[in-house]
Design a protein around this motif. Sequence first.
Motif, PDB file in Angstrom:
ATOM      1  N   GLU A 180       0.844  -1.208   0.000  1.00 43.40           N
ATOM      2  CA  GLU A 180       0.000   0.000   0.000  1.00 43.40           C
ATOM      3  C   GLU A 180       0.874   1.251   0.000  1.00 43.40           C
ATOM      4  N   ASP A 215      -5.382   2.499  -1.752  1.00 43.06           N
ATOM      5  CA  ASP A 215      -6.287   3.068  -0.745  1.00 43.06           C
ATOM      6  C   ASP A 215      -6.808   4.359  -1.370  1.00 43.06           C
ATOM      7  N   HIS A 218      -5.405   7.746  -0.387  1.00 43.95           N
ATOM      8  CA  HIS A 218      -3.952   7.961  -0.357  1.00 43.95           C
ATOM      9  C   HIS A 218      -3.393   8.576  -1.643  1.00 43.95           C
ATOM     10  N   HIS A 242      -8.362  -0.351  -0.533  1.00 45.24           N
ATOM     11  CA  HIS A 242      -8.891   0.088   0.742  1.00 45.24           C
ATOM     12  C   HIS A 242      -9.860   1.201   0.391  1.00 45.24           C
ATOM     13  N   ASP A 289     -11.353   0.552   4.441  1.00 36.94           N
ATOM     14  CA  ASP A 289     -10.455   1.078   5.468  1.00 36.94           C
ATOM     15  C   ASP A 289     -11.007   2.429   5.884  1.00 36.94           C
TER      16      ASP A 289
HETATM   17 MN    MN Z   1      -5.360   1.839   4.064  1.00 32.93          MN
END
Ligand code: MN
Length: 397
Positions: A180, A215, A218, A242, A289
């Motif tokens: 990730e 993610d 991100h 995520h 997430d």
């Molecule tokens: Mn994450």
Amino acid sequence: MRQEKLFSLLDAFQIETPSWGYADTGTRFGKFLQPAAASTVEEKLADAGVVHRLTGCCPSVAVHVLWDFKAGDDPAQVAEMARRNGVRIGSINPNLFQDQVYKFGSACSSDPKARAEADRHVQESLRIGRETHSDLLSFWMADGTNYPGQDDIVTRKKRMEAALKSWHDAMPETMTMLVEYKPFEPAFYATDIADWGMAYLYAKQAGPRAKVLVDTGHHLPGANIEQIVAWLIDEDMLGGFHFNDRKYADDDLTLGSIDPYAVFRIFHEIRTAAEIHGRDVSKIAYMIDQSHNLKPKIEAMIQTVTTAQELYAKACLVDHAKLQDAQAQRNIVDAEECLRAAFYTDVKPLLAQWRSGHSLAADPMAAYRASGYVEKITAEREAARKERGENSSPAYA
Ligand code: MN
Ligand code: PSV
């Protein structure tokens, strides 16, 4: 698209919920406690079981090693606990960021003690993975530097490469490693896995069972996430997601709360990869997430899961033949309208029908609210907290 095909795509669309999404979490300014929040792994698995029973599409639960396992815990018992609640253990998330030893990083630290501790923790995570029959080892590293000159960038890169390769090789054959990325926080100058290109290179060097994890929170503002997704699938390097939403940075808000069209466009690229480019997208791990601290935990999870299902269903409805035709004619307006038409289709009745075919309530949120579960766990968990001598009456429920 024929309803039958849409329903079989929905059957295959499974989303993993995170154990930490059921527990109290906060921002760095504090935590607002919820009386119904889960504190033990048993409570987290019970809540995840409820979400799966109501939605029918969340059969696995991600665990965070440090937060869910104490020294001496028997992972097989945790797996059995999951089974009793109708779910199974999904991705194993080592925690390489909380211990004091990681002040200057984990795998990338110049301190051999930190690197050794990271290795010990990952070996322990692998043991947990084996004993719970998990097939995913999911890495997010907080490694990075806060100031120019703090450490040598390339030396850190080489340390990370070596660590990921050795952990890849230590995984059982059945496991996939997910790498990730995140551009900043907690590192504020140079994060060691800052973007998808770095995660791609690390994964490639680690070995054939390492893939990239996206993610959705991100990325730097303006990043075209669906293009990253399309490229990764085309390179057979997309391991999973995520899911969460954001307005500013890694806000961990519920999916689609800020920009549902962006999530739809991600799903559209996944369907395009399958429908047009013949890619196998069946192994993509869809995971949540989120750890927003204001919405009630289980409601927030059900809201995210049903939103993901709706946006995925909409993406399945894109008329690819019409889209390809419009693209071939360079008719930008009609091409875009193919996406917009699908996005604006009301799929709630279709999803209600899909649910009734699986003996699920048409509206999982309403069914949850009518179930009395939150009242039950509030009373039980308050009593348990009192017994443990913890704060049992948060100011706001
Ligand atoms: Mn994450
Ligand atoms: C880091 O911000 C992250 O996205 C990683 O996936 C962690 O495991 C998770 O959040 C912790 O909440």
